[in-house]
Design a protein around this motif. Structure first.
Motif, PDB file in Angstrom:
ATOM      1  N   VAL A   1      45.257  51.126 -38.975  1.00 19.93           N
ATOM      2  CA  VAL A   1      46.394  50.480 -38.312  1.00 19.93           C
ATOM      3  C   VAL A   1      47.410  50.084 -39.372  1.00 19.93           C
ATOM      4  O   VAL A   1      47.068  49.423 -40.363  1.00 19.93           O
ATOM      5  CB  VAL A   1      45.957  49.238 -37.504  1.00 19.93           C
ATOM      6  CG1 VAL A   1      47.168  48.526 -36.929  1.00 19.93           C
ATOM      7  CG2 VAL A   1      44.989  49.636 -36.402  1.00 19.93           C
ATOM      8  N   GLU A   2      48.656  50.467 -39.184  1.00 24.67           N
ATOM      9  CA  GLU A   2      49.721  50.109 -40.121  1.00 24.67           C
ATOM     10  C   GLU A   2      50.187  48.692 -39.805  1.00 24.67           C
ATOM     11  O   GLU A   2      51.002  48.476 -38.901  1.00 24.67           O
ATOM     12  CB  GLU A   2      50.879  51.100 -40.029  1.00 24.67           C
ATOM     13  CG  GLU A   2      51.826  51.037 -41.212  1.00 24.67           C
ATOM     14  CD  GLU A   2      52.867  52.127 -41.184  1.00 24.67           C
ATOM     15  OE1 GLU A   2      53.732  52.082 -40.289  1.00 24.67           O
ATOM     16  OE2 GLU A   2      52.818  53.035 -42.050  1.00 24.67           O
ATOM     17  N   THR A   3      49.656  47.740 -40.535  1.00 22.03           N
ATOM     18  CA  THR A   3      49.917  46.337 -40.227  1.00 22.03           C
ATOM     19  C   THR A   3      51.251  45.868 -40.807  1.00 22.03           C
ATOM     20  O   THR A   3      51.755  46.418 -41.792  1.00 22.03           O
ATOM     21  CB  THR A   3      48.802  45.436 -40.783  1.00 22.03           C
ATOM     22  OG1 THR A   3      48.751  45.565 -42.210  1.00 22.03           O
ATOM     23  CG2 THR A   3      47.460  45.821 -40.191  1.00 22.03           C
ATOM     24  N   LEU A   4      51.790  44.825 -40.197  1.00 22.29           N
ATOM     25  CA  LEU A   4      53.002  44.176 -40.682  1.00 22.29           C
ATOM     26  C   LEU A   4      52.607  43.074 -41.669  1.00 22.29           C
ATOM     27  O   LEU A   4      51.704  42.276 -41.385  1.00 22.29           O
ATOM     28  CB  LEU A   4      53.787  43.574 -39.516  1.00 22.29           C
ATOM     29  CG  LEU A   4      54.248  44.577 -38.444  1.00 22.29           C
ATOM     30  CD1 LEU A   4      54.819  43.838 -37.237  1.00 22.29           C
ATOM     31  CD2 LEU A   4      55.280  45.537 -39.020  1.00 22.29           C
ATOM     32  N   VAL A   5      53.262  43.035 -42.825  1.00 15.48           N
ATOM     33  CA  VAL A   5      52.896  42.102 -43.888  1.00 15.48           C
ATOM     34  C   VAL A   5      54.003  41.065 -44.063  1.00 15.48           C
ATOM     35  O   VAL A   5      55.165  41.414 -44.262  1.00 15.48           O
ATOM     36  CB  VAL A   5      52.655  42.833 -45.220  1.00 15.48           C
ATOM     37  CG1 VAL A   5      52.174  41.851 -46.280  1.00 15.48           C
ATOM     38  CG2 VAL A   5      51.649  43.957 -45.036  1.00 15.48           C
TER      39      VAL A   5
END
Length: 402
Positions: A298-302
């Motif tokens: 999953v391309e998470t938001l940082v």
């Protein structure tokens, strides 16, 4: 019980290190290198905190003098993470604690030289800033790599994630949007704000329990009090933060009750505040959004925020679909480099209208632990004594209990 030598993800055998092992690196003590700018946010020891120095507790300390016991133990983890070795590679025995102070192993002697070398290079060529560490050359291997790796050079893998986000990534949602979605995902502003306390029970397993599952009790009270008690066979291990001060105990640890300071105290405050996220925008400031990071496909938001009032940076990772917090990362300074602590959250369950994680995994340079809750009660009375300074661990009298 005989403890087996363990090397997990190239980290130190925490079972050995935390049970009173005497670790030492020797020769003339150099001046401690100046801290890099990114480490300045780590607050110094709080007033009133009396720290025992490594040389007051361990035998044969020569290079690593003048640092606290906790920083000394963190430094051992940094060495292990950097070299892929564990305690027994540099020290004489896994079972004779006194033998750990001996200088019989060649690797231990080399390590002394390496500490002096990296400190000298940083002083001579980088104006005292910590630009070179063990990790710079070893990268998880016992010997530094000297030949370029073409697969790395031409790989399409993303660049390493920065320690601290200093510039906002383009084309990302704002920090407000990400944080607002998180609050909505766990129950909404009103319900999250109504969470004032909770108690929980479950199972804990980690390097400090020799990977044995043991009971754990958790007590938390808004806005920032938190106590975790792990019931080990040799006595309770306790981590407590009372809103201003924090303590740590572990059976066999060289200091019976260790008072936290600096980055460790900031970390304890961070964990306590994240348990009650209603005021997350106020508890952390200077929010900045970094480039996405892939976690479990999953391309998470940082998003990075800085802890009030110390400015201690904390990175938070959110699932863009669910809005839930899936990871937090913070860094604690040591004499040889920055030690990351990563907490992964999962198994969110709704309790009285608020979603809370029932499982989390804590990973740091010299250990990993998993906590899984079996029950959690919200908005219940919690005795203020639960957040006081804990007593030293005492081995339970099982015969008396029967």
């Amino acid at each position: 019980m005989k403890l087996k030598r363990t090397a997990f993800l190239g980290v130190v055998t925490i079972v050995i290190c935390l049970y009173g092992v005497v670790l030492a690196f020797g020769q003339a003590a150099p001046q401690r290198p100046a801290q890099p700018p990114r480490a300045q946010s780590q607050a110094p020891a709080q007033s009133g905190v009396t720290e025992q120095k490594a040389e007051d507790v361990f035998k044969n300390i020569q290079v690593l003098k003048g640092i606290s016991v906790k920083e000394f133990m963190d430094t051992m983890g940094f060495f292990a993470a950097s070299t892929g070795l564990n305690c027994a590679d540099c020290h004489v025995s896994e079972e004779d604690w006194d033998a750990y102070a001996k200088d019989d192993r060649e690797l231990k002697k080399i390590a002394r030289t390496m500490v002096l070398m990296t400190n000298g290079i940083n002083r001579s060529y980088f104006a005292g800033k910590r630009e070179l560490t063990c990790w710079s050359c070893h990268r998880g291997g016992d010997k530094p790599t000297v030949t370029p790796d073409l697969t790395v050079q031409y790989s399409s893998a993303p660049p390493p994630e920065p320690d601290v986000i200093t510039a906002a990534a383009p084309r990302q949602p704002s920090a407000d949007e990400i944080l607002d979605k998180y609050i909505q995902a766990i129950g909404g502003v009103q319900r999250v704000a109504s969470l004032t306390s909770f108690t929980a029970k479950g199972i804990y397993v980690g390097f400090d329990t020799a990977m044995m599952k043991v009971p754990v009790d958790i007590y938390a009270k808004a806005p920032n009090q938190n106590t975790i008690i792990v019931h080990m066979p040799e006595g309770d291990s306790t981590r407590t933060y009372d809103g201003q001060r924090g303590w740590f105990t572990l059976p066999g640890y060289p200091v019976p009750v260790l008072e936290l300071s600096g980055g460790d105290l900031n970390g304890a405050r961070t964990d306590a505040l994240l348990a009650f996220p209603a005021r997350i925008k106020q508890d952390f400031t200077r929010w900045i959004v970094g480039f996405p990071v892939t976690i479990n496909d999953v391309e998470t938001l940082v998003v990075q925020g800085r802890l009030v009032p110390t400015g201690f940076p904390v990175k938070l990772y959110f699932d863009p679909t669910t809005g839930l917090l899936v990871r937090s990362v913070r860094l604690v300074d040591s004499i040889v480099g920055m030690n990351p602590t990563q907490v992964d959250y999962e198994d969110y369950r709704e309790v009285n209208g608020v979603k809370l994680p029932f499982k989390w995994t804590v990973t740091w340079t010299d250990g990993r632990s998993v906590t899984e809750l079996s029950s959690l009660q919200t908005n219940v009375p919690v005795d203020a004594a639960k957040f006081g300074k804990p007593a030293p661990p005492v081995k339970p009298n099982r015969a008396a209990e029967r």
